[in-house]
Design a protein around this motif. Sequence first.
Motif, PDB file in Angstrom:
ATOM      1  N   ASP A  47       0.820  -1.215   0.000  1.00  0.00           N
ATOM      2  CA  ASP A  47       0.000   0.000   0.000  1.00  0.00           C
ATOM      3  C   ASP A  47       0.852   1.262   0.000  1.00  0.00           C
ATOM      4  OD1 ASP A  47      -2.288  -1.488  -0.127  1.00  0.00           O
ATOM      5  OD2 ASP A  47      -2.744  -1.359   2.009  1.00  0.00           O
ATOM      6  N   TYR A  48       2.012   1.196   0.625  1.00  0.00           N
ATOM      7  CA  TYR A  48       2.953   2.319   0.585  1.00  0.00           C
ATOM      8  C   TYR A  48       3.318   2.640  -0.865  1.00  0.00           C
ATOM      9  CZ  TYR A  48       7.477   4.727   0.969  1.00  0.00           C
ATOM     10  OH  TYR A  48       8.531   5.597   0.828  1.00  0.00           O
ATOM     11  N   LEU A  49       3.611   1.608  -1.648  1.00  0.00           N
ATOM     12  CA  LEU A  49       3.963   1.804  -3.057  1.00  0.00           C
ATOM     13  C   LEU A  49       2.756   2.210  -3.887  1.00  0.00           C
ATOM     14  CD1 LEU A  49       6.297  -1.302  -3.537  1.00  0.00           C
ATOM     15  CD2 LEU A  49       7.010   1.089  -3.395  1.00  0.00           C
ATOM     16  N   LYS A  50       1.607   1.619  -3.594  1.00  0.00           N
ATOM     17  CA  LYS A  50       0.406   1.926  -4.378  1.00  0.00           C
ATOM     18  C   LYS A  50       0.013   3.384  -4.229  1.00  0.00           C
ATOM     19  CE  LYS A  50      -4.143   2.133  -5.381  1.00  0.00           C
ATOM     20  NZ  LYS A  50      -5.083   3.228  -5.052  1.00  0.00           N
ATOM     21  N   ILE A  51       0.069   3.922  -3.024  1.00  0.00           N
ATOM     22  CA  ILE A  51      -0.285   5.317  -2.784  1.00  0.00           C
ATOM     23  C   ILE A  51       0.598   6.246  -3.600  1.00  0.00           C
ATOM     24  CG2 ILE A  51      -0.197   7.153  -1.035  1.00  0.00           C
ATOM     25  CD1 ILE A  51      -1.185   5.106   1.004  1.00  0.00           C
ATOM     26  N   SER A  75     -11.269  -2.426 -10.696  1.00  0.00           N
ATOM     27  CA  SER A  75     -11.392  -0.978 -10.535  1.00  0.00           C
ATOM     28  C   SER A  75     -11.809  -0.610  -9.115  1.00  0.00           C
ATOM     29  CB  SER A  75     -12.412  -0.432 -11.532  1.00  0.00           C
ATOM     30  OG  SER A  75     -12.498   0.972 -11.455  1.00  0.00           O
ATOM     31  N   LEU A  76     -12.755  -1.360  -8.555  1.00  0.00           N
ATOM     32  CA  LEU A  76     -13.174  -1.115  -7.172  1.00  0.00           C
ATOM     33  C   LEU A  76     -12.038  -1.399  -6.194  1.00  0.00           C
ATOM     34  CD1 LEU A  76     -16.772  -2.653  -7.237  1.00  0.00           C
ATOM     35  CD2 LEU A  76     -16.172  -0.228  -7.051  1.00  0.00           C
ATOM     36  N   PHE A  77     -11.262  -2.429  -6.492  1.00  0.00           N
ATOM     37  CA  PHE A  77     -10.148  -2.807  -5.617  1.00  0.00           C
ATOM     38  C   PHE A  77      -9.105  -1.705  -5.554  1.00  0.00           C
ATOM     39  CE2 PHE A  77      -5.841  -4.788  -5.561  1.00  0.00           C
ATOM     40  CZ  PHE A  77      -5.834  -5.217  -4.236  1.00  0.00           C
ATOM     41  N   ILE A  78      -8.671  -1.189  -6.710  1.00  0.00           N
ATOM     42  CA  ILE A  78      -7.594  -0.198  -6.715  1.00  0.00           C
ATOM     43  C   ILE A  78      -8.100   1.210  -6.395  1.00  0.00           C
ATOM     44  CG2 ILE A  78      -6.174  -1.510  -8.312  1.00  0.00           C
ATOM     45  CD1 ILE A  78      -7.010   0.453 -10.507  1.00  0.00           C
ATOM     46  N   ALA A  79      -9.420   1.376  -6.291  1.00  0.00           N
ATOM     47  CA  ALA A  79      -9.954   2.692  -5.928  1.00  0.00           C
ATOM     48  C   ALA A  79      -9.599   3.063  -4.494  1.00  0.00           C
ATOM     49  CB  ALA A  79     -11.466   2.720  -6.118  1.00  0.00           C
ATOM     50  N   TYR A  80      -9.382   2.060  -3.631  1.00  0.00           N
ATOM     51  CA  TYR A  80      -8.981   2.338  -2.250  1.00  0.00           C
ATOM     52  C   TYR A  80      -7.530   2.810  -2.216  1.00  0.00           C
ATOM     53  CZ  TYR A  80     -13.165  -0.094  -0.580  1.00  0.00           C
ATOM     54  OH  TYR A  80     -14.449  -0.468  -0.330  1.00  0.00           O
ATOM     55  N   PRO A  81      -7.236   3.822  -1.421  1.00  0.00           N
ATOM     56  CA  PRO A  81      -5.831   4.252  -1.299  1.00  0.00           C
ATOM     57  C   PRO A  81      -4.932   3.124  -0.799  1.00  0.00           C
ATOM     58  CG  PRO A  81      -7.312   5.887  -0.341  1.00  0.00           C
ATOM     59  CD  PRO A  81      -8.143   4.679  -0.654  1.00  0.00           C
ATOM     60  N   ALA A 130      -0.387   6.122   8.522  1.00  0.00           N
ATOM     61  CA  ALA A 130      -1.185   4.900   8.349  1.00  0.00           C
ATOM     62  C   ALA A 130      -2.229   4.791   9.450  1.00  0.00           C
ATOM     63  CB  ALA A 130      -0.270   3.677   8.354  1.00  0.00           C
ATOM     64  N   LEU A 131      -1.832   5.094  10.696  1.00  0.00           N
ATOM     65  CA  LEU A 131      -2.795   5.101  11.804  1.00  0.00           C
ATOM     66  C   LEU A 131      -3.845   6.188  11.606  1.00  0.00           C
ATOM     67  CD1 LEU A 131      -0.431   4.663  14.899  1.00  0.00           C
ATOM     68  CD2 LEU A 131      -2.150   3.026  14.107  1.00  0.00           C
ATOM     69  N   LYS A 132      -3.396   7.325  11.182  1.00  0.00           N
ATOM     70  CA  LYS A 132      -4.285   8.479  11.028  1.00  0.00           C
ATOM     71  C   LYS A 132      -5.382   8.232  10.008  1.00  0.00           C
ATOM     72  CE  LYS A 132      -3.921  13.401   9.749  1.00  0.00           C
ATOM     73  NZ  LYS A 132      -2.942  14.478   9.399  1.00  0.00           N
ATOM     74  N   TYR A 133      -5.033   7.656   8.875  1.00  0.00           N
ATOM     75  CA  TYR A 133      -5.986   7.542   7.769  1.00  0.00           C
ATOM     76  C   TYR A 133      -6.703   6.197   7.681  1.00  0.00           C
ATOM     77  CZ  TYR A 133      -3.915  11.905   6.175  1.00  0.00           C
ATOM     78  OH  TYR A 133      -3.479  13.206   6.100  1.00  0.00           O
TER      79      TYR A 133
END
Length: 341
Positions: A142-146, A194-200, A317-320
């Motif tokens: 997720d770090y890389l995806k963001i 598309s729904l999967f990658i829509a999440y940050p 990560a905790l914040k969001y």
Amino acid sequence: MGQLLASLNLRGNSDIVPEIGFDIEKATPLSEELGDYNQLLTLLVQPNSSLLKSLKEYKPASDSIRNAIAQPTIENEDKAWNAVLPTVDMLRQFYHYSSELERGIPMLLNVLCKDGVTKDLDRHPGLTKLFADILNFVFEFDYLKIRNPTLQNDFSFYRRTLQRGRTNNNNTIRKDESDLRTAMNEDDLANRISLFIAYPTPMLNCVIETTTKYVQSNRLVKNVSDWLASIWFACFQNLNNNNKKKSTTTTTIISKENLSFYLKVMVVSIILYDHIDPNGAFSKYSPINVKNSLKTIQTTNNLNQQEQSSTSNLISALKYNSKHLNDESTPKGIKNLVMAS
């Protein structure tokens, strides 16, 4: 370790950390675990390095897509189409892995949490380490995806091209496009990707939803919450002990890679706990000491900086991703520490 959970609630200025004698990063499977361990290792851990490598090597198709939109010639559209195909294939692999997570996590939790004895992590050391490896991967992915927002733009172009192909009745659909549409079951799989990658943070979201569904279906809120608290504590203890030793010696006790592992797993376990337990991780009734965890994150990174597991990335990560951070019951001091990052 029988009194582990009773001793976890380290509130206020307490720095007393009870020893549990379990190093989650170095844990190896017992012989009786090997059947489940090998199956789940193949399913959920072995693909991780390849998935991360492909995401690190991702090349956006932004220029080709812009040219195809600005000058919609067949040549430009072909270039854009060919530029997004590797990304489409990569996203299909990511989505397939998330489907394996949905299947594999309940298998793990059935062994680790269903019998009601969750405090002793060394009862299933191999599977506990395997779960921690998944949490570590989830944070890294997720770090890389963001940091690659163009993934969604590339996939949107792919979907638009599919739609044009579906409505084109003049038999000019390219064979490779038709083959890919068939392989992806027309628009259905494309919609789900598309729904999967829509999440940050798509992998974390998958783990949260899968674990929540498992807990609710099996009525195992306390079992899974207690077990996640134990995972948190195993990481917290190793980090805390290392920081104390580091302050009195010039020798690094734990490698940078292992420190990063403990930090990421600790943070993701807090987030998961916050979604599973009705009161959340920030409640005064929680066995997880978020305040001391934040201090440990800051102290560890002062001694050993790693970009991915930096203080700002971990606290963000905790914040969001937390569920109960903004609850009225969350102590203002903790909320301010997190929100200030």
